[in-house]
Design a protein around this motif. Structure first.
Motif, PDB file in Angstrom:
ATOM      1  N   THR A 140      42.012  66.263  70.592  1.00 44.91           N
ATOM      2  CA  THR A 140      42.090  67.716  70.778  1.00 44.91           C
ATOM      3  C   THR A 140      43.328  68.219  70.055  1.00 44.91           C
ATOM      4  OG1 THR A 140      40.976  67.577  72.919  1.00 44.91           O
ATOM      5  CG2 THR A 140      42.229  69.582  72.457  1.00 44.91           C
TER       6      THR A 140
ATOM      7  N   LEU B  49      36.595  67.076  58.425  1.00 45.33           N
ATOM      8  CA  LEU B  49      36.364  67.923  59.593  1.00 45.33           C
ATOM      9  C   LEU B  49      37.578  68.810  59.820  1.00 45.33           C
ATOM     10  CD1 LEU B  49      34.871  65.228  62.023  1.00 45.33           C
ATOM     11  CD2 LEU B  49      33.667  66.669  60.357  1.00 45.33           C
TER      12      LEU B  49
ATOM     13  N   LYS C 247      34.023  73.145  69.459  1.00 43.64           N
ATOM     14  CA  LYS C 247      34.947  74.252  69.261  1.00 43.64           C
ATOM     15  C   LYS C 247      35.481  74.757  70.598  1.00 43.64           C
ATOM     16  CE  LYS C 247      35.493  75.645  65.698  1.00 43.64           C
ATOM     17  NZ  LYS C 247      36.433  75.180  64.653  1.00 43.64           N
TER      18      LYS C 247
ATOM     19  N   TYR D  78      39.646  71.931  61.827  1.00 44.16           N
ATOM     20  CA  TYR D  78      39.791  72.276  63.238  1.00 44.16           C
ATOM     21  C   TYR D  78      40.715  73.472  63.397  1.00 44.16           C
ATOM     22  CZ  TYR D  78      43.415  68.880  62.017  1.00 44.16           C
ATOM     23  OH  TYR D  78      44.402  68.185  61.368  1.00 44.16           O
TER      24      TYR D  78
ATOM     25  N   VAL E 216      32.014  67.800  66.610  1.00 45.32           N
ATOM     26  CA  VAL E 216      33.134  68.734  66.766  1.00 45.32           C
ATOM     27  C   VAL E 216      32.764  69.756  67.840  1.00 45.32           C
ATOM     28  CG1 VAL E 216      34.632  70.418  65.631  1.00 45.32           C
ATOM     29  CG2 VAL E 216      33.732  68.463  64.332  1.00 45.32           C
TER      30      VAL E 216
ATOM     31  N   SER F 258      38.547  60.851  71.754  1.00 44.35           N
ATOM     32  CA  SER F 258      38.591  62.316  71.678  1.00 44.35           C
ATOM     33  C   SER F 258      39.952  62.725  71.135  1.00 44.35           C
ATOM     34  CB  SER F 258      38.355  62.955  73.048  1.00 44.35           C
ATOM     35  OG  SER F 258      39.445  62.709  73.916  1.00 44.35           O
TER      36      SER F 258
ATOM     37  N   ASP G 191      40.271  72.991  69.470  1.00 38.24           N
ATOM     38  CA  ASP G 191      39.065  72.245  69.105  1.00 38.24           C
ATOM     39  C   ASP G 191      39.238  70.766  69.421  1.00 38.24           C
ATOM     40  OD1 ASP G 191      38.132  74.624  68.147  1.00 38.24           O
ATOM     41  OD2 ASP G 191      38.167  74.054  66.023  1.00 38.24           O
ATOM     42  N   CYS G 192      38.127  70.106  69.701  1.00 39.85           N
ATOM     43  CA  CYS G 192      38.161  68.669  69.987  1.00 39.85           C
ATOM     44  C   CYS G 192      37.110  67.956  69.144  1.00 39.85           C
ATOM     45  CB  CYS G 192      37.906  68.409  71.467  1.00 39.85           C
ATOM     46  SG  CYS G 192      38.067  66.662  71.937  1.00 39.85           S
ATOM     47  N   ILE G 193      37.486  66.838  68.561  1.00 40.64           N
ATOM     48  CA  ILE G 193      36.559  66.005  67.810  1.00 40.64           C
ATOM     49  C   ILE G 193      36.346  64.719  68.594  1.00 40.64           C
ATOM     50  CG2 ILE G 193      36.095  64.787  65.650  1.00 40.64           C
ATOM     51  CD1 ILE G 193      37.927  66.796  64.249  1.00 40.64           C
TER      52      ILE G 193
END
Length: 283
Positions: A127, A186, A24, A188, A22, A125, A192-194
């Motif tokens: 976002t 998770l 931020k 967010y 993750v 990805s 934020d991007c995972i």
């Protein structure tokens, strides 16, 4: 000139071992507002499968410097966009989804995605332009499920039970419990991007029992040199019924390709469909 590195070695090691990370505030407030305007100004059009491809304002996301630096840290200095960009606006069903993979070969150990001699190097990805608190939603991942030995784990047994029985009318409370003990939730915030390997099991999860909330998110995929990227491109453009003909006689095609080339993200697309052992197909 050596590429700028923004992730710690420990972050990269965590990603390779667990399959996700993750980041931020990938987007700053200015970028968040810019992309929110795309949603606000195009109500009713976002659902078009090719919306992001047709809308040049969406392409700006792919130029994000931090985004590209993170991807290079995770899979190497030479990266390609997998011709897979989506600006999505949708709801998570109250019953929730099921864990799934984005990769072509979705059954552990079956197909070229699981070559033990060549590390997998395609990543997803996501976002977010929303937050977990307001939407009561998370991304639920199964850590380490991108590894070959996951097939024999108790976690995989629970995932299999969850997937096979979810539609049989069993208690939703049971599945919420399995989601909590088996997966990693998770959370967010906006911007934020995972990042996760595309062969990692994951799902969007609604934590509420009564709130059917709408999420806004940007999904894109990237790969490095080699057969995993080649297979993903072939899978995405020729095995998925919703993507076939994406670039056929489309006035945006050359302009989009030029954009990717200018930003050193372009890779040639396959000329025809090829069979991929063990691949998932929507056809």
């Amino acid at each position: 000139m050596q590429n700028l590195k923004i992730l710690k070695d420990s972050d990269i090691s965590f990603f390779k071992k667990q399959g996700f990370i993750v980041i931020k505030k990938l987007l700053d407030d200015k970028d968040i507002k810019k992309f929110e305007n795309i949603y606000d100004n195009n109500k009713g059009s976002i659902s078009d499968q090719f919306f992001a491809f047709k809308n040049e304002n969406c392409w700006e996301y792919l130029k994000n410097k931090k985004l590209n630096l993170v991807i290079k840290d995770l899979i190497g200095p030479e990266i390609y966009h997998m011709h897979d960009l989506q600006f999505a606006e949708h709801q998570i069903d109250l019953k929730g989804g099921s864990w799934h993979r984005d990769s072509p070969c979705r059954r552990t150990g079956i197909g070229p995605d699981w070559d033990i001699n060549l590390p997998y190097n395609v990543i997803t990805s996501i976002t977010y332009l929303c937050d977990s608190y307001t939407t009561k939603s998370v991304l639920n991942v199964l850590p380490k499920s991108h590894h070959l030995n996951y097939k024999y784990s108790f976690s995989n047994f629970l995932r299999f039970f969850h997937n096979k029985n979810k539609k049989k009318g069993l208690s939703n409370r049971l599945f919420k419990y399995i989601n909590r003990i088996n997966g990693k939730r998770l959370e967010y915030e906006k911007g934020d991007c995972i990042f996760f390997y595309s062969n990692l099991y994951h799902m969007g999860e609604n934590l509420s029992s009564d709130l059917k909330s709408t999420r806004r998110l940007i999904v894109s995929r990237y790969g490095g040199p080699g057969k995993h990227s080649e297979n993903y491109l072939n899978y995405h453009l020729f095995h998925r019924s919703d993507q076939i003909g994406k670039y056929r006689e489309n006035e945006k095609t050359e302009k989009f390709f030029s954009f990717l080339k200018e930003n050193k993200l372009f890779v040639e697309i396959p000329k025809s469909k090829k069979e991929i052992a063990g691949s998932f197909s929507t056809l």
